[in-house]
Design a protein around this motif. Sequence first.
Motif, mmCIF file in Angstrom:
data_model
loop_
_atom_site.group_PDB
_atom_site.id
_atom_site.type_symbol
_atom_site.label_atom_id
_atom_site.label_comp_id
_atom_site.label_asym_id
_atom_site.label_seq_id
_atom_site.Cartn_x
_atom_site.Cartn_y
_atom_site.Cartn_z
ATOM 1 N N THR A 172 0.819 -1.204 0.000
ATOM 2 C CA THR A 172 0.000 0.000 0.000
ATOM 3 C C THR A 172 0.857 1.260 0.000
ATOM 4 O O THR A 172 1.947 1.289 0.578
ATOM 5 N N GLY A 173 0.342 2.300 -0.645
ATOM 6 C CA GLY A 173 0.990 3.596 -0.666
ATOM 7 C C GLY A 173 0.385 4.514 0.380
ATOM 8 O O GLY A 173 -0.754 4.325 0.822
ATOM 9 N N ALA A 174 1.148 5.532 0.768
ATOM 10 C CA ALA A 174 0.700 6.503 1.765
ATOM 11 C C ALA A 174 0.615 7.883 1.133
ATOM 12 O O ALA A 174 1.516 8.282 0.389
ATOM 13 N N LEU A 175 -0.464 8.596 1.427
ATOM 14 C CA LEU A 175 -0.622 9.972 0.978
ATOM 15 C C LEU A 175 -0.016 10.870 2.042
ATOM 16 O O LEU A 175 -0.494 10.898 3.180
ATOM 17 N N VAL A 176 1.063 11.554 1.698
ATOM 18 C CA VAL A 176 1.810 12.334 2.685
ATOM 19 C C VAL A 176 2.014 13.760 2.189
ATOM 20 O O VAL A 176 2.040 14.026 0.986
ATOM 21 N N LEU A 186 2.700 13.997 9.038
ATOM 22 C CA LEU A 186 2.792 14.206 7.593
ATOM 23 C C LEU A 186 1.856 13.295 6.811
ATOM 24 O O LEU A 186 1.475 13.613 5.688
ATOM 25 N N VAL A 187 1.493 12.160 7.405
ATOM 26 C CA VAL A 187 0.685 11.177 6.688
ATOM 27 C C VAL A 187 -0.787 11.580 6.732
ATOM 28 O O VAL A 187 -1.396 11.664 7.795
ATOM 29 N N LEU A 188 -1.377 11.837 5.551
ATOM 30 C CA LEU A 188 -2.800 12.155 5.451
ATOM 31 C C LEU A 188 -3.640 10.891 5.391
ATOM 32 O O LEU A 188 -4.718 10.810 5.962
ATOM 33 N N LYS A 189 -3.134 9.882 4.637
ATOM 34 C CA LYS A 189 -3.809 8.584 4.533
ATOM 35 C C LYS A 189 -2.743 7.514 4.585
ATOM 36 O O LYS A 189 -1.849 7.487 3.744
ATOM 37 N N SER A 190 -2.849 6.614 5.551
ATOM 38 C CA SER A 190 -1.793 5.603 5.697
ATOM 39 C C SER A 190 -1.896 4.511 4.644
ATOM 40 O O SER A 190 -0.891 4.022 4.152
ATOM 41 N N ASP A 191 -3.104 4.108 4.307
ATOM 42 C CA ASP A 191 -3.308 3.114 3.250
ATOM 43 C C ASP A 191 -4.191 3.752 2.191
ATOM 44 O O ASP A 191 -5.413 3.588 2.189
ATOM 45 N N ALA A 192 -3.556 4.486 1.290
ATOM 46 C CA ALA A 192 -4.302 5.281 0.319
ATOM 47 C C ALA A 192 -4.545 4.548 -0.987
ATOM 48 O O ALA A 192 -5.498 4.855 -1.705
ATOM 49 N N ALA A 193 -3.676 3.594 -1.333
ATOM 50 C CA ALA A 193 -3.804 2.889 -2.606
ATOM 51 C C ALA A 193 -3.026 1.588 -2.537
ATOM 52 O O ALA A 193 -2.108 1.428 -1.719
ATOM 53 N N MET A 386 -7.478 9.284 -5.597
ATOM 54 C CA MET A 386 -7.077 8.756 -4.292
ATOM 55 C C MET A 386 -8.189 8.858 -3.257
ATOM 56 O O MET A 386 -7.966 8.611 -2.067
ATOM 57 N N LYS A 387 -9.396 9.270 -3.694
ATOM 58 C CA LYS A 387 -10.535 9.455 -2.792
ATOM 59 C C LYS A 387 -10.157 10.378 -1.631
ATOM 60 O O LYS A 387 -10.554 10.164 -0.477
ATOM 61 N N ALA A 388 -9.390 11.420 -1.973
ATOM 62 C CA ALA A 388 -8.932 12.375 -0.970
ATOM 63 C C ALA A 388 -9.368 13.782 -1.327
ATOM 64 O O ALA A 388 -8.788 14.759 -0.861
ATOM 65 N N GLU A 389 -10.402 13.905 -2.178
ATOM 66 C CA GLU A 389 -10.832 15.234 -2.604
ATOM 67 C C GLU A 389 -11.423 16.047 -1.466
ATOM 68 O O GLU A 389 -11.584 17.268 -1.583
ATOM 69 N N ASP A 390 -11.750 15.379 -0.333
ATOM 70 C CA ASP A 390 -12.233 16.119 0.829
ATOM 71 C C ASP A 390 -11.090 16.717 1.643
ATOM 72 O O ASP A 390 -11.321 17.468 2.592
ATOM 73 N N MET A 391 -9.848 16.396 1.250
ATOM 74 C CA MET A 391 -8.690 16.917 1.972
ATOM 75 C C MET A 391 -7.825 17.833 1.124
ATOM 76 O O MET A 391 -7.384 18.894 1.576
ATOM 77 N N VAL A 392 -7.520 17.421 -0.104
ATOM 78 C CA VAL A 392 -6.559 18.152 -0.924
ATOM 79 C C VAL A 392 -7.093 18.318 -2.343
ATOM 80 O O VAL A 392 -8.105 17.743 -2.710
#
Length: 1017
Positions: A172-176, A186-193, A386-392
Amino acid sequence: MRRHFLTALLAAGLAYSAVAQTTFPRNGVYDERPGLYAFTNATIVVDPQTTLQNATLLIRDGRVEAVGTNVSVPAGTVIADLKGKRIYPALIDIYSDYGMPEIPRAAPGGGRGGVPQIESNKKGAYYWNQAVQPENSASQLFKATPAKADELRKLGFGTVLTHPHDGIVRGTGALVTLADDRENTLVLKSDAAAHYSFSKGTSRQSYPNSMMGSVALLRQALYDADWYKRGGNKEQSNLSLEALNRNQSLPAIFEGNDKLGVLRADKVGDEFGVQYIIKGGGDEYQRLDEIKATGASLIIPINFPQPYDVEDAWDADNVALSELKHWEMAPLNASRLASANIPFALTTAGLKNKADFWANLRKAIENGLSEQKALEALTTTPAKLMKAEDMVGSLQKGRVASFIITSGNLFGADNVIYENWIRGKQYIVNQKDVVDLRGSWQLTIGNQSNVKLNVTGKSADKPEYQIVIDTTKITPKVAVSGEIISIQTQLSRRPGSGTTRLTGYFTSPTSVKGEGETPDGKQITWSATKSGDAPLSTTAVTAARSTSATSSTAVVYPFVGMGNAQKPKSENVLIRNATVWTNEKEGVLTETDVLVQDGKIAKVGKGLSAPAGVKVIDGTGKHLTTGIIDEHSHIALLTINEGGQTSSAEVRMSDVINSEDINIYRQLAGGVTTSQLLHGSANSIGGQSAIVKLKWGESPEGLLLKGADGFIKFALGENVKQSNNPSAGVRFPQSRMGVEQVYMDHFTRAKEYAKGWTTYNKLGAKEKTTAIPPRRDIELDALAEILSAKRFITCHSYVQSEINMLMKVADSLGFKVNTFTHILEGYKLADKMAKHGVGGSSFADWWAYKMEVHDAIPYNAALMHRMGVTVSINSDDAEMARRLNQEAAKTVEYGGIPEEDAWKMVTLNPAKLLHLDNRLGSMKVGKDADLVLWNAHPLSIYARPEITMIEGATYFSLKDEEAKREAMQAERARLIQKTLSAKASGSPTQRPTFRRSRMWHCEDIEGVMAEGEEEGK
């Protein structure tokens, strides 16, 4: 001016990070501030579709609290007036390795001088293959790297998706974020993809050693995970399969790396109902229709190739036309994707120098990519993927306060990124209140008034100065600090003239006055007044001229020399008055017509009339045959052997078809229309064949002959037991009797496997809810298909004893061998072959190239034929396939085979061996119109195809050949001149690298050269 300077210092001093809740105690005094900032009077790009003028951005504690033109600013807010400046969301890169451990170079895992590692060395309850490691988590490996973070921040990036680029299943990748802080903040999502690729990475296991092996390993791992979820976890514990199942709910990113890799990755996704986000290679414009049809979103690099240094004509010969064309057209890739409505994000991945990012992106915009699409590809699109449009990705209320402050249009050539704010923390990239001195200044120094000062440079904070006196140009030393400016210069080029020193202050943004001292110590006054913009530099003029060079944006199919401007389409054709070789009971018919309609042979006869709209071809004095079928070929493949295991029945040649291989065109020029692309002979049980029609210009999927039976390659002899690789010494079998045992073991297992599925499938719905299903094994699937006569064997063979052995094994286990290929000792047991019902696909006159062919004779094909064996002549060689008509003619010379029977050995007989004689191989109404019009008797050494058509579409025309070559040469000459011009304009270049397409043979292993073979041959 003093006010602006002090404001900059104040802003820098107050820019503390936002207050954050932390589980880490602090050793010292707590100094927590509210992190409340207002950026006023700015042009704010909230998202690519929304831009606000004279607006305010209010942030609190690292989040956007408000944005708009009527924002109320609370008391105690630190206010920054950004009049004349812009604010954009910070950029996002979702294909990064930032903060990941360095991946070591993979150590050799086998081949010459290396002992293969068959099994995994990883300790614990993990998957059997070290290239599959879904348990890896980037958030656990992540370690902030300030220098690399700063490099990306300067480009405008605030967030990256990072993962370890190692293995086929990578975890898994991390969104940082790119802030300087503790990793846990720094980590916004630990298991982002979840991340996948076709590269085994650092694994030293011998399997897989090929692209098709990588595909098979991934497929098997995914099937294993499904079985584990459906009850397999009751039988065993596997941490890798548990992780792989957990990761299925995440966005899935697949490293495809080029246009064919994108299609290959999507094919795997289709099998498992997963829509991958695919990282491409920047050449997607070359297969745009096929890539659009995948429905995939892409991650696109902008690492455009440098022009080639072709000043040396010999060096120029080493550059392929496709490489020159890609250099020219690569900047068009993003705009072509956007025009096709293919969603994509942009990445810095692949850039040797990250500083080239903006220059390349602006080049893409110059080549048609809209600024809005570019911004989407760097903000909202990656955030959405990344289903992170609510953050960035935007500056809407509640989003993370990650944004950049710029001097103007983000994509403008003169734009300057001043600051990059990440989660409410300021990072200064360039001082934003620097006075922009660029332009022409009129200087008066004492009594000298004919002095000009030209100030140029790409940005205000990095000006370049030049003093001009009449025609004399002098480079001075200039220092500006706030409102103070000092200049040191020689006002004369005469030796010993000395340095004049000037110091002054700005009375306004366009005027300066001050005092100075001449070289002889005299005190003088001086002044400067801005009189206009600076003249365009010589370098800029040259660059501007170079971009106006002619260019061609036409794509050819495939994207190589001799490609087609349009993919050939089927036509209705009447070929008149030819000598027609029917391969039917009618034999050879003279002065006969053949009508082709809707891709099929519609009529064969004399004096046929041409229906309306039918193209008429005069065949007078020419011979018309069906297309040649090559039963044993290795062209158009990226690799041919998966030799990591003794059985690789799970691999598929269809996964590694290279539709760009020039040998497709060359063999069309020799009359070949259909080929069976076989696995090599590295192991006892090889991979599944691909039967293709040589439709030059089609994609890999478009080449496949739909509806064909499945075939698989087996092998006997030296290659299987690794006789010529004595250092191997590990992989079973190491003897010919071991090969027999391999077959007995594997088919016994396959029988039990098939029986297990039969038993399970008979269970009722209620019983199935409690029963554990059999584990899907794609290797045993293929072998079970052989037992049920749904897949058929083509076996590499030479020696009589081994051929007898395999027929005996087949008879004892209840299956048949379909074809013995090579079969150079077939004449010794042709009677037994005929009894077993196996065909022979042989060489006409190859022998003496290794010990196994010591007893080969040129009469082999004739002797097998006379014993009732279905015999074909194959190539097993890219060059020989261009003259299979002549190879067939040799059977007339060696053995006295009748001409028509000889011709059937490269047409109807291979069609029979491939179970395609209901569609191919003879001139019969209803069969596919795969036809060749020869200028002479097809068995003559002087015969040459004038037209080769497949299903009524012309894929080779001798008439058009010369014009095609001339056009190719003209295009090459144009591109070479363009690269020479680019070098003359100062562009960095790359040296050409000699590359030659490798001509695969049965024993070739990817990455391992045969004895005496040249690299790349």
